[in-house]
Scaffold this active site. Structure first.
Site, mmCIF file in Angstrom:
data_model
loop_
_atom_site.group_PDB
_atom_site.id
_atom_site.type_symbol
_atom_site.label_atom_id
_atom_site.label_comp_id
_atom_site.label_asym_id
_atom_site.label_seq_id
_atom_site.Cartn_x
_atom_site.Cartn_y
_atom_site.Cartn_z
ATOM 1 N N ARG A 233 0.855 -1.187 0.000
ATOM 2 C CA ARG A 233 0.000 0.000 0.000
ATOM 3 C C ARG A 233 0.894 1.242 0.000
ATOM 4 N NH1 ARG A 233 -3.672 -2.237 -1.714
ATOM 5 N NH2 ARG A 233 -5.714 -2.652 -0.806
ATOM 6 N N ASP A 257 3.937 -0.102 -7.563
ATOM 7 C CA ASP A 257 2.610 -0.419 -8.104
ATOM 8 C C ASP A 257 1.539 0.345 -7.338
ATOM 9 O OD1 ASP A 257 0.773 -1.952 -9.799
ATOM 10 O OD2 ASP A 257 0.238 -3.057 -7.980
ATOM 11 N N GLU A 262 -3.598 7.607 -4.744
ATOM 12 C CA GLU A 262 -3.961 7.094 -6.079
ATOM 13 C C GLU A 262 -5.271 7.712 -6.567
ATOM 14 O OE1 GLU A 262 -4.049 2.824 -5.728
ATOM 15 O OE2 GLU A 262 -1.965 2.734 -5.075
ATOM 16 N N HIS A 280 -1.259 0.368 -10.211
ATOM 17 C CA HIS A 280 -1.947 -0.559 -9.292
ATOM 18 C C HIS A 280 -2.567 -1.734 -10.078
ATOM 19 C CE1 HIS A 280 -3.972 -0.753 -5.084
ATOM 20 N NE2 HIS A 280 -3.896 -1.978 -5.607
HETATM 21 P P1 NAP Z 1 -1.401 -11.120 4.896
HETATM 22 O O1 NAP Z 1 -1.366 -12.563 4.566
HETATM 23 O O2 NAP Z 1 -2.275 -10.635 5.995
HETATM 24 O O3 NAP Z 1 0.097 -10.648 5.167
HETATM 25 C C1 NAP Z 1 0.428 -9.405 5.709
HETATM 26 C C2 NAP Z 1 1.796 -9.519 6.347
HETATM 27 O O4 NAP Z 1 2.201 -8.219 6.801
HETATM 28 C C3 NAP Z 1 1.829 -10.452 7.546
HETATM 29 O O5 NAP Z 1 2.937 -11.282 7.426
HETATM 30 C C4 NAP Z 1 1.973 -9.519 8.753
HETATM 31 O O6 NAP Z 1 2.733 -10.178 9.757
HETATM 32 C C5 NAP Z 1 2.720 -8.340 8.140
HETATM 33 N N1 NAP Z 1 2.424 -7.086 8.847
HETATM 34 C C6 NAP Z 1 1.208 -6.565 9.126
HETATM 35 N N2 NAP Z 1 1.336 -5.434 9.835
HETATM 36 C C7 NAP Z 1 2.670 -5.240 10.014
HETATM 37 C C8 NAP Z 1 3.427 -4.246 10.684
HETATM 38 N N3 NAP Z 1 2.854 -3.231 11.339
HETATM 39 N N4 NAP Z 1 4.786 -4.362 10.675
HETATM 40 C C9 NAP Z 1 5.379 -5.405 10.049
HETATM 41 N N5 NAP Z 1 4.704 -6.371 9.391
HETATM 42 C C10 NAP Z 1 3.366 -6.293 9.372
HETATM 43 O O7 NAP Z 1 -1.845 -10.262 3.615
HETATM 44 P P2 NAP Z 1 -1.588 -10.593 2.080
HETATM 45 O O8 NAP Z 1 -2.709 -11.374 1.548
HETATM 46 O O9 NAP Z 1 -0.199 -11.104 1.920
HETATM 47 O O10 NAP Z 1 -1.686 -9.095 1.485
HETATM 48 C C11 NAP Z 1 -0.790 -8.104 1.914
HETATM 49 C C12 NAP Z 1 -1.164 -6.734 1.385
HETATM 50 O O11 NAP Z 1 -0.820 -6.616 -0.002
HETATM 51 C C13 NAP Z 1 -2.659 -6.362 1.402
HETATM 52 O O12 NAP Z 1 -3.078 -5.956 2.686
HETATM 53 C C14 NAP Z 1 -2.742 -5.257 0.380
HETATM 54 O O13 NAP Z 1 -2.552 -3.997 0.993
HETATM 55 C C15 NAP Z 1 -1.577 -5.534 -0.559
HETATM 56 N N6 NAP Z 1 -2.033 -5.946 -1.901
HETATM 57 C C16 NAP Z 1 -1.738 -5.160 -2.975
HETATM 58 C C17 NAP Z 1 -2.146 -5.544 -4.238
HETATM 59 C C18 NAP Z 1 -1.844 -4.712 -5.439
HETATM 60 O O14 NAP Z 1 -2.630 -4.742 -6.383
HETATM 61 N N7 NAP Z 1 -0.729 -3.996 -5.460
HETATM 62 C C19 NAP Z 1 -2.872 -6.718 -4.417
HETATM 63 C C20 NAP Z 1 -3.151 -7.514 -3.301
HETATM 64 C C21 NAP Z 1 -2.720 -7.102 -2.051
HETATM 65 P P3 NAP Z 1 2.538 -9.793 11.335
HETATM 66 O O15 NAP Z 1 1.067 -9.790 11.598
HETATM 67 O O16 NAP Z 1 3.306 -10.847 12.043
HETATM 68 O O17 NAP Z 1 3.154 -8.451 11.497
HETATM 69 C C1 8YV Z 2 -7.026 -4.456 -6.127
HETATM 70 C C2 8YV Z 2 -5.580 -4.771 -4.019
HETATM 71 O O1 8YV Z 2 -6.511 -3.350 -6.791
HETATM 72 O O2 8YV Z 2 -6.418 -6.809 -3.153
HETATM 73 C C3 8YV Z 2 -5.937 -5.710 -2.909
HETATM 74 O O3 8YV Z 2 -5.708 -5.321 -1.736
HETATM 75 O O4 8YV Z 2 -5.006 -3.752 -3.805
HETATM 76 C C4 8YV Z 2 -5.894 -5.135 -5.430
HETATM 77 O O5 8YV Z 2 -6.003 -6.493 -5.622
HETATM 78 C C5 8YV Z 2 -8.233 -3.973 -5.416
HETATM 79 O O6 8YV Z 2 -8.447 -4.481 -4.173
HETATM 80 C C6 8YV Z 2 -9.468 -4.141 -6.263
HETATM 81 O O7 8YV Z 2 -10.533 -3.476 -5.648
#
Ligand code: NAP
Ligand code: 8YV
Length: 325
Positions: A233, A257, A262, A280
């Site tokens: 994020r 990304d 945004e 994104h």
């Molecule tokens: P997840 O399985 O919940 O993993 C999040 C990780 O972040 C966990 O390992 C957590 O470990 C760590 N974390 C959380 N808060 C933290 C903090 N304050 N300091 C250090 N580490 C921390 O989530 P995920 O499914 O992998 O998704 C992660 C994130 O990717 C989403 O929340 C979203 O914002 C982003 N994302 C972006 C896109 C895109 O299109 N660019 C798409 C999908 C997701 P601990 O709880 O042990 O700290």
């Molecule tokens: C999408 C994302 O852009 O899953 C997330 O957290 O950032 C992306 O996969 C978005 O959520 C679609 O609404």
């Protein structure tokens, strides 16, 4: 029995709109001329909200709806929803984890390679007709024998780590909690991770606990040969500090990304040649967005048919603990 009424604040992918449209009475808020008057009219009937990033559902908005039972969000990140407040009212929040992890991990690896090996700049060189006069300069950046530091070794972080390990990178990570089953190096602080690695990859969620945790200090620790990648994020990074670090060569380059505001991307970032910028798109393939949309619909349908959501977020677990219910 009449169908439950669902509010859709902003447009969703076609498959989600179709699924929600079939199962529920839907109210498309963005189509209404006077939204406040419309909400006043329907607020008591609304039992569910279907939304997607970056629609903001703060406590005040959630409280407009006295009979709200569930917020079904598209995407795994839900930092724009006040899930703690929802929990305090017994409202379930669902997201769409897992179904997008591989797509996002693929994009993260692609972005890392593009950034390290300057692939966007090399393509611009060809398209600008410069190749006929000179080959593209050799890149300072390489991923050979490099350490990857992952902030957020969760579902997506683990998928990135598996890919990068297969590429021969040495993997380290920082989470608040160490993962004893993971074969990667753990750093108890983000600064230690930035000092230890060559490429710092952010894939942590947004929200108050991560706001601007990547700042000038972290970029100094990453150092002048360091590469920064963000697929988590935008709010996790102090964007002004990132721009300064790139302009002053405190770090070598960045691949992004996600951004703080945004779809606004600061011109200072666009002007920098050693930056790769994506709008994104990490999960944005038709297949993956359809899988996300299907899970969003299934959560809502299952809630109203059997009373059990499929993928509730951590703040609103299901079944609820006896104390909470
Ligand atoms: P997840 O399985 O919940 O993993 C999040 C990780 O972040 C966990 O390992 C957590 O470990 C760590 N974390 C959380 N808060 C933290 C903090 N304050 N300091 C250090 N580490 C921390 O989530 P995920 O499914 O992998 O998704 C992660 C994130 O990717 C989403 O929340 C979203 O914002 C982003 N994302 C972006 C896109 C895109 O299109 N660019 C798409 C999908 C997701 P601990 O709880 O042990 O700290
Ligand atoms: C999408 C994302 O852009 O899953 C997330 O957290 O950032 C992306 O996969 C978005 O959520 C679609 O609404």
């Amino acid at each position: 029995m009449s169908k439950p009424e669902i509010l859709v604040p902003n447009p969703l992918p076609a498959l989600a709109m179709e699924g929600i449209g079939k199962a529920f009475v839907t109210h498309y808020l963005w189509e209404k001329k006077d939204r406040e008057a419309f909400l006043e009219e329907v607020k008591s009937n609304i039992r569910g909200i279907a939304c997607g990033h970056p629609t903001v559902l703060d406590a005040a908005f959630i409280d407009v709806f006295p009979g709200l039972e569930i917020i079904g969000s598209l995407g795994v990140g839900y930092d724009s929803i006040d899930a703690v407040h929802a929990a305090s009212r017994g409202i379930i929040v669902t997201n769409t984890p897992d179904v997008l992890s591989d797509e996002v991990a693929d994009t993260a690896i692609g972005l890392m390679i593009m950034t390290a090996r300057e692939l966007s700049a090399a393509e611009r060189w060809l398209r600008d007709g410069k190749w006929a006069n000179a080959p593209y300069p050799l890149t300072r950046g390489t991923l050979r024998k490099k350490k990857l530091g992952i902030l957020g070794l969760g579902r997506i972080g683990k998928a990135i780590a598996a890919r990068a390990a297969a590429m021969g990178m040495d993997i380290h990570y920082h989470n608040r909690n160490r993962l004893p089953d993971m074969p990667y190096g753990y750093c108890s602080s983000l600064e230690e991770l930035a000092t230890r690695c060559d490429v710092l990859m952010a894939v942590a969620p947004g929200g108050s606990s991560t706001h601007h945790i990547i700042n000038a200090e972290i970029f100094r620790a990453l150092g002048p040969d360091g590469i920064f990648i963000n697929v988590g994020r935008g709010s996790v990074v102090d964007e002004s500090a990132l721009i300064a670090a790139l302009q002053n060569k405190t770090i070598m380059s960045a691949g992004l990304d996600v951004f703080e505001n945004e779809p606004h991307v600061p011109q200072a970032l666009v002007d920098l040649d050693q930056v790769v910028l994506l709008p994104h798109v990490a999960s944005a393939s038709i297949d993956t967005r359809n899988a996300m949309a299907q899970l969003q619909v299934d959560n809502l349908v299952q809630w109203f048919s059997s009373g059990a959501p499929i993928s509730p977020v951590a703040e609103t677990p299901w079944p609820q603990s006896p104390a909470a219910s």
